[in-house]
Design a protein around this motif. Structure first.
Motif, short mmCIF file in Angstrom:
data_model
loop_
_atom_site.label_atom_id
_atom_site.label_comp_id
_atom_site.label_asym_id
_atom_site.label_seq_id
_atom_site.Cartn_x
_atom_site.Cartn_y
_atom_site.Cartn_z
N ARG A 21 0.88 -1.42 -0.09
CA ARG A 21 -0.05 0.19 -0.01
C ARG A 21 0.90 1.03 -0.13
O ARG A 21 0.66 2.21 -0.72
N SER A 22 1.98 1.23 0.85
CA SER A 22 2.86 2.45 0.74
C SER A 22 3.50 2.29 -0.54
O SER A 22 3.56 3.73 -1.03
N ASP A 26 0.17 5.11 -0.25
CA ASP A 26 -0.48 5.40 0.75
C ASP A 26 0.24 5.82 1.93
O ASP A 26 1.05 4.97 2.50
N VAL A 27 0.15 6.99 2.43
CA VAL A 27 1.04 7.56 3.37
C VAL A 27 0.87 7.02 4.92
O VAL A 27 1.51 6.71 5.82
N PHE A 30 2.27 3.75 5.27
CA PHE A 30 3.96 3.98 5.52
C PHE A 30 4.16 4.41 6.93
O PHE A 30 5.13 3.96 7.53
N GLU A 31 3.26 5.37 7.71
CA GLU A 31 3.28 6.02 9.00
C GLU A 31 3.33 4.60 9.92
O GLU A 31 3.88 4.55 10.94
N TRP A 67 10.86 5.19 1.58
CA TRP A 67 9.71 5.65 1.09
C TRP A 67 9.96 5.97 -0.64
O TRP A 67 9.24 5.57 -1.43
#
Length: 188
Positions: A21-22, A26-27, A30-31, A67
């Protein structure tokens, strides 16, 4: 690509799904990876660098690199091991940069209980020698040694984390220990 089952919270997803997803931008996913892996990355950086001054910077740089390059990661289920490799290279770069202008005052050395200046100086020198010895190990040996001796990983966990056979971990640790003993001979 794996998809999340309906009703599953992001924090409950495995690394592979979050990494996928990252990679798709998708931030929030990743968080979750950042929150999940920051403690391990910080512990590794602290042990490798021997200083907290650079610790947050090198961990942040690792996440920025991850990232930026996440879409190139082929096996997203191993995102943690991949981030550890990025961090390890960044720590090594920091250690190499120090060699040109090493500053003993950056070391965090526990003062001897008697507090005598010569004992404090000796402890700092010993810490500095250990840092240099560790930095001089080949990268694979150093990573295995730090994970085993400083972070307390089991052999199987190291093999999984680095994505290498157990026999390779045993060989790397054996050579790393021999090298550290040899390099620290003057401090025995």
């Amino acid at each position: 690509m794996q998809h999340q089952p309906p009703g599953t919270a992001l924090v409950d997803l495995d690394d592979g799904v979050l990494a996928g997803r990252s990679a798709d931008g998708d931030v929030r996913a990743f968080e979750v990876l950042i929150r999940r892996h920051t403690p391990l990355l910080r512990a590794y950086a602290r042990r490798t660098l021997g200083s907290t001054d650079e610790l947050d910077d090198v961990v942040q740089e690792t996440f920025i690199t991850a990232w930026d390059k996440l879409d190139a990661l082929e096996d997203r289920a191993h995102v943690r091991a991949w981030m550890m490799r990025i961090l390890s290279r960044k720590c090594l770069d920091r250690i190499r940069a120090r060699r040109d202008h090493d500053d003993v005052t950056e070391l965090e050395v526990a003062a001897p209980t008697d507090g005598a200046p010569e004992r404090v100086a000796e402890a700092r020198d010993r810490e500095h020698a250990a840092e240099l010895a560790l930095a001089s190990l080949p990268e694979a040996q150093r990573r295995c040694w730090v994970m085993k001796e400083l972070l307390g990983y089991r052999y199987e966990e190291i093999a999984e984390e680095l994505d290498v056979p157990l026999s390779t971990v045993r060989g790397l640790l054996s050579r790393a220990r021999k090298n550290m003993i040899s390099l620290m001979e003057g401090w025995r």
